[in-house]
Design a protein around this motif. Sequence first.
Motif, mmCIF file in Angstrom:
data_model
loop_
_atom_site.group_PDB
_atom_site.id
_atom_site.type_symbol
_atom_site.label_atom_id
_atom_site.label_comp_id
_atom_site.label_asym_id
_atom_site.label_seq_id
_atom_site.Cartn_x
_atom_site.Cartn_y
_atom_site.Cartn_z
ATOM 1 N N PRO A 38 0.853 -1.392 -0.040
ATOM 2 C CA PRO A 38 0.022 0.062 0.031
ATOM 3 C C PRO A 38 0.936 1.250 -0.138
ATOM 4 O O PRO A 38 0.589 2.091 -0.733
ATOM 5 C CB PRO A 38 -0.889 -0.109 1.473
ATOM 6 N N ALA A 39 1.920 1.251 0.771
ATOM 7 C CA ALA A 39 2.674 2.415 0.831
ATOM 8 C C ALA A 39 3.454 2.944 -0.455
ATOM 9 O O ALA A 39 3.696 3.703 -0.863
ATOM 10 C CB ALA A 39 3.798 2.226 2.038
ATOM 11 N N GLU A 40 3.918 1.582 -0.988
ATOM 12 C CA GLU A 40 4.588 1.502 -2.455
ATOM 13 C C GLU A 40 3.593 2.282 -3.456
ATOM 14 O O GLU A 40 4.353 3.259 -4.378
ATOM 15 C CB GLU A 40 5.328 0.082 -2.881
ATOM 16 N N VAL A 41 2.323 1.790 -3.440
ATOM 17 C CA VAL A 41 1.412 2.250 -4.481
ATOM 18 C C VAL A 41 1.379 3.681 -4.211
ATOM 19 O O VAL A 41 1.289 4.633 -5.095
ATOM 20 C CB VAL A 41 0.004 1.479 -4.338
ATOM 21 N N ALA A 42 1.017 4.062 -2.715
ATOM 22 C CA ALA A 42 0.833 5.672 -2.570
ATOM 23 C C ALA A 42 2.025 6.429 -2.923
ATOM 24 O O ALA A 42 2.023 7.471 -3.779
ATOM 25 C CB ALA A 42 0.610 5.848 -1.234
ATOM 26 N N GLU A 43 3.402 5.796 -2.940
ATOM 27 C CA GLU A 43 4.687 6.535 -3.168
ATOM 28 C C GLU A 43 4.607 6.927 -4.925
ATOM 29 O O GLU A 43 5.095 7.652 -5.199
ATOM 30 C CB GLU A 43 5.795 5.796 -2.607
ATOM 31 N N TRP A 48 4.530 10.049 -9.528
ATOM 32 C CA TRP A 48 4.172 10.595 -10.693
ATOM 33 C C TRP A 48 3.132 11.656 -10.633
ATOM 34 O O TRP A 48 3.202 12.683 -11.592
ATOM 35 C CB TRP A 48 3.155 9.393 -11.396
ATOM 36 N N TYR A 49 2.264 12.238 -9.751
ATOM 37 C CA TYR A 49 1.507 13.320 -9.754
ATOM 38 C C TYR A 49 2.339 14.429 -9.632
ATOM 39 O O TYR A 49 1.932 15.385 -10.377
ATOM 40 C CB TYR A 49 0.333 13.047 -8.684
ATOM 41 N N ASN A 63 -1.435 20.358 -15.389
ATOM 42 C CA ASN A 63 -2.122 19.885 -14.394
ATOM 43 C C ASN A 63 -2.820 18.877 -14.759
ATOM 44 O O ASN A 63 -3.724 18.611 -15.662
ATOM 45 C CB ASN A 63 -3.427 21.066 -14.313
ATOM 46 N N PRO A 64 -2.562 17.624 -13.833
ATOM 47 C CA PRO A 64 -3.179 16.306 -14.003
ATOM 48 C C PRO A 64 -4.697 16.235 -13.858
ATOM 49 O O PRO A 64 -5.273 15.251 -14.400
ATOM 50 C CB PRO A 64 -2.453 15.490 -13.034
ATOM 51 N N MET A 65 -5.257 17.561 -13.172
ATOM 52 C CA MET A 65 -6.712 17.314 -12.778
ATOM 53 C C MET A 65 -7.244 17.835 -14.038
ATOM 54 O O MET A 65 -8.284 17.174 -14.677
ATOM 55 C CB MET A 65 -6.922 18.226 -11.773
ATOM 56 N N ALA A 69 -5.596 13.792 -16.670
ATOM 57 C CA ALA A 69 -4.272 12.582 -16.640
ATOM 58 C C ALA A 69 -4.733 11.460 -15.677
ATOM 59 O O ALA A 69 -4.296 10.345 -15.825
ATOM 60 C CB ALA A 69 -3.061 13.268 -16.539
ATOM 61 N N TYR A 70 -5.360 12.092 -14.713
ATOM 62 C CA TYR A 70 -5.297 10.870 -13.481
ATOM 63 C C TYR A 70 -6.279 9.955 -13.599
ATOM 64 O O TYR A 70 -6.366 8.725 -13.390
ATOM 65 C CB TYR A 70 -6.065 12.029 -12.187
ATOM 66 N N ARG A 71 -7.033 9.851 -14.641
ATOM 67 C CA ARG A 71 -8.169 9.032 -15.110
ATOM 68 C C ARG A 71 -7.179 7.662 -15.763
ATOM 69 O O ARG A 71 -7.801 6.643 -15.831
ATOM 70 C CB ARG A 71 -8.807 9.576 -16.271
ATOM 71 N N ASP A 72 -6.141 7.799 -16.310
ATOM 72 C CA ASP A 72 -5.504 6.804 -16.814
ATOM 73 C C ASP A 72 -4.348 6.259 -15.831
ATOM 74 O O ASP A 72 -3.606 5.213 -16.112
ATOM 75 C CB ASP A 72 -4.329 7.427 -17.847
ATOM 76 N N SER A 73 -4.325 6.764 -14.704
ATOM 77 C CA SER A 73 -3.347 6.131 -13.525
ATOM 78 C C SER A 73 -3.555 4.773 -12.986
ATOM 79 O O SER A 73 -4.866 4.537 -12.965
ATOM 80 C CB SER A 73 -3.420 6.973 -12.207
#
Length: 270
Positions: A38-43, A48-49, A63-65, A69-73
Amino acid sequence: MKQRNILWVVLGFVVLVLAFGVVTWASTNRSEVTADAPAEVAEAFYQWYTDYARPDEAGEIRNPMTDGAYRDSEFLAPVFVEQVDDILSAREMGGGDPFLCAQDVPMRYQVGEAEIRGDGATVPVTTFWTGNPMASRFMVELGQIEGRWMITHVTCTGEPVPLTAEQTVTAFYDLYLEASQRRNLLGDGGYRHLPFLAPEFVAKVEGLEPFMYDPFLCAQDIPVEVMVGKAEIVNGVARVEVTTSFAEHGFVVELTEGEMGWQIVDVICR
């Protein structure tokens, strides 16, 4: 008889392959769902963000919002993407970033240890802001979706977090190096108004004028980067080893803690 023996050999080989496949599949799935995942996913997501949101080599700001771009994460659960879509579509103007719980991109961030409860996990993320003696913290919630940890929600707690001694040193030099690209802080006296400096240390620096070297960097030039070590605290005084991008160059920063948090009381050149 010979054909029967061959048949048994073939069947045995098939069973062995299937058994190996089951063991491998189970092992792979266990490795995907670990305490660190979980921490690795958050990191990975916030790396990236924040990289995406910073100016690129051409100086273009993305701006990723607003770019979507966040939709493709790969790190966001589809249901959370839909929630963010709804938040942004209902928003008229402005508003904070639902991933960062702020309007701006932090100077730095730090992902904490995950607290896992069954198929869910919570990871604290602390953000640091240039010149701010307080950090901010929010909680990232994750769940297991098809054997993978994915971010399902971000809870903005608004919790202020005092800086540690080493974080104070990092925050000061982030600010100092950034400001030094635009102005001479020693020449125009701007250093007197910088946060994180104890008044007695400012007075000591004033006594060094005219400056033959930079007393904050123990050098005549500005390094590209400073690296901050861990603090050693003895009798209320924190000592932090600092190295720079100059070859074999470093110094020690001393701090004490008061009502305003940790403040730099001396820089010892070596």
